[in-house]
Design a protein around this motif. Structure first.
Motif, PDB file in Angstrom:
ATOM      1  N   THR A   1      -6.750  -2.086   8.850  1.00 23.29           N
ATOM      2  CA  THR A   1      -6.556  -3.396   8.241  1.00 23.29           C
ATOM      3  C   THR A   1      -5.933  -4.436   9.164  1.00 23.29           C
ATOM      4  O   THR A   1      -5.679  -5.562   8.723  1.00 23.29           O
ATOM      5  CB  THR A   1      -5.702  -3.276   6.959  1.00 23.29           C
ATOM      6  N   VAL A   2      -5.711  -4.099  10.435  1.00 23.10           N
ATOM      7  CA  VAL A   2      -5.233  -5.114  11.377  1.00 23.10           C
ATOM      8  C   VAL A   2      -6.330  -6.173  11.491  1.00 23.10           C
ATOM      9  O   VAL A   2      -7.493  -5.840  11.755  1.00 23.10           O
ATOM     10  CB  VAL A   2      -4.917  -4.509  12.768  1.00 23.10           C
ATOM     11  N   PRO A   3      -5.994  -7.440  11.261  1.00 23.95           N
ATOM     12  CA  PRO A   3      -7.013  -8.490  11.302  1.00 23.95           C
ATOM     13  C   PRO A   3      -7.718  -8.563  12.669  1.00 23.95           C
ATOM     14  O   PRO A   3      -7.085  -8.406  13.714  1.00 23.95           O
ATOM     15  CB  PRO A   3      -6.221  -9.777  11.033  1.00 23.95           C
ATOM     16  N   ASP A   4      -9.017  -8.803  12.630  1.00 18.36           N
ATOM     17  CA  ASP A   4      -9.811  -8.874  13.857  1.00 18.36           C
ATOM     18  C   ASP A   4      -9.298  -9.944  14.812  1.00 18.36           C
ATOM     19  O   ASP A   4      -9.310  -9.748  16.028  1.00 18.36           O
ATOM     20  CB  ASP A   4     -11.283  -9.130  13.543  1.00 18.36           C
ATOM     21  N   ASP A   5      -8.842 -11.083  14.275  1.00 15.33           N
ATOM     22  CA  ASP A   5      -8.361 -12.142  15.161  1.00 15.33           C
ATOM     23  C   ASP A   5      -7.084 -11.720  15.898  1.00 15.33           C
ATOM     24  O   ASP A   5      -6.878 -12.104  17.046  1.00 15.33           O
ATOM     25  CB  ASP A   5      -8.168 -13.461  14.421  1.00 15.33           C
TER      26      ASP A   5
ATOM     27  N   TYR B   1       0.838  -1.203   0.000  1.00 13.12           N
ATOM     28  CA  TYR B   1       0.000   0.000   0.000  1.00 13.12           C
ATOM     29  C   TYR B   1       0.871   1.251   0.000  1.00 13.12           C
ATOM     30  O   TYR B   1       0.618   2.203  -0.739  1.00 13.12           O
ATOM     31  CB  TYR B   1      -0.928  -0.014   1.221  1.00 13.12           C
ATOM     32  N   THR B   2       1.907   1.231   0.825  1.00 15.88           N
ATOM     33  CA  THR B   2       2.814   2.368   0.935  1.00 15.88           C
ATOM     34  C   THR B   2       3.557   2.601  -0.376  1.00 15.88           C
ATOM     35  O   THR B   2       3.664   3.747  -0.842  1.00 15.88           O
ATOM     36  CB  THR B   2       3.817   2.143   2.084  1.00 15.88           C
TER      37      THR B   2
ATOM     38  N   LEU C   1       4.182  10.739   5.045  1.00 20.20           N
ATOM     39  CA  LEU C   1       3.942   9.338   4.735  1.00 20.20           C
ATOM     40  C   LEU C   1       3.260   8.635   5.900  1.00 20.20           C
ATOM     41  O   LEU C   1       2.294   7.886   5.719  1.00 20.20           O
ATOM     42  CB  LEU C   1       5.258   8.651   4.384  1.00 20.20           C
ATOM     43  N   THR C   2       3.741   8.891   7.111  1.00 20.79           N
ATOM     44  CA  THR C   2       3.134   8.310   8.302  1.00 20.79           C
ATOM     45  C   THR C   2       1.676   8.743   8.423  1.00 20.79           C
ATOM     46  O   THR C   2       0.794   7.919   8.717  1.00 20.79           O
ATOM     47  CB  THR C   2       3.925   8.710   9.562  1.00 20.79           C
ATOM     48  N   HIS C   3       1.415  10.008   8.180  1.00 21.39           N
ATOM     49  CA  HIS C   3       0.052  10.539   8.245  1.00 21.39           C
ATOM     50  C   HIS C   3      -0.855   9.843   7.223  1.00 21.39           C
ATOM     51  O   HIS C   3      -2.031   9.574   7.503  1.00 21.39           O
ATOM     52  CB  HIS C   3       0.074  12.049   8.005  1.00 21.39           C
ATOM     53  N   GLU C   4      -0.322   9.545   6.059  1.00 24.57           N
ATOM     54  CA  GLU C   4      -1.095   8.904   4.994  1.00 24.57           C
ATOM     55  C   GLU C   4      -1.379   7.423   5.278  1.00 24.57           C
ATOM     56  O   GLU C   4      -2.465   6.939   4.989  1.00 24.57           O
ATOM     57  CB  GLU C   4      -0.351   9.007   3.656  1.00 24.57           C
ATOM     58  N   ILE C   5      -0.390   6.691   5.819  1.00 27.32           N
ATOM     59  CA  ILE C   5      -0.566   5.239   5.938  1.00 27.32           C
ATOM     60  C   ILE C   5      -1.138   4.776   7.274  1.00 27.32           C
ATOM     61  O   ILE C   5      -1.662   3.669   7.368  1.00 27.32           O
ATOM     62  CB  ILE C   5       0.739   4.471   5.643  1.00 27.32           C
ATOM     63  N   THR C   6      -1.063   5.613   8.304  1.00 28.72           N
ATOM     64  CA  THR C   6      -1.547   5.200   9.628  1.00 28.72           C
ATOM     65  C   THR C   6      -3.018   4.768   9.627  1.00 28.72           C
ATOM     66  O   THR C   6      -3.335   3.698  10.160  1.00 28.72           O
ATOM     67  CB  THR C   6      -1.274   6.296  10.679  1.00 28.72           C
ATOM     68  N   PRO C   7      -3.930   5.533   9.043  1.00 33.36           N
ATOM     69  CA  PRO C   7      -5.329   5.078   9.046  1.00 33.36           C
ATOM     70  C   PRO C   7      -5.506   3.726   8.350  1.00 33.36           C
ATOM     71  O   PRO C   7      -6.225   2.857   8.846  1.00 33.36           O
ATOM     72  CB  PRO C   7      -6.076   6.188   8.292  1.00 33.36           C
TER      73      PRO C   7
END
Length: 114
Positions: free
Chosen positions: A84-88, A54-55, A73-79
């Motif tokens: 997208t961290v998996p729920d499990d 993605y980055t 870059l950090t501001h753009e990719i943090t959200p």
């Protein structure tokens, strides 16, 4: 004004509780163990590779002649990373934190809960 005070009180208590739990996690070394567990699970789930791609795509798409600063870059990719961290993975980490808090002796829990 009264409603604001009532609402602010639980938020202050939540922050105090969160800070107390964080301090206990750090003091016992559990914070580092959980951080390593999270890193492993994110690698295993290919979240890290996905965010890296993605980055790279973002840099190609928006970078052009003007490179991103690290902050931009950090501001753009943090959200994207958080969403997208998996729920499990989230559930496993939360369960580990709950086990840790439940395992504290009652005198320590009183300090965490007050």
């Amino acid at each position: 004004l009264r409603q604001r005070l009532v609402t602010a009180r639980p938020m202050a208590q939540d922050k105090k509780l969160k800070d107390a739990i964080h301090n206990k996690l750090v003091e016992t070394g559990e914070y580092d163990r959980l951080k390593e567990l999270l890193r492993q699970r994110l690698v295993e789930s290919q979240w890290r590779d996905s965010l890296k791609q993605y980055t790279m795509d973002l840099i190609k798409k928006k970078g052009g002649d003007t490179p991103f600063t690290v902050e931009q870059l950090t501001h753009e990719i943090t959200p994207q990373g958080r969403e997208t961290v998996p729920d499990d993975v989230k559930s496993e980490l939360l369960a580990e934190i709950r086990r840790f808090v439940e395992g504290l002796d009652s005198s320590v829990q009183a300090g965490v809960e007050s």
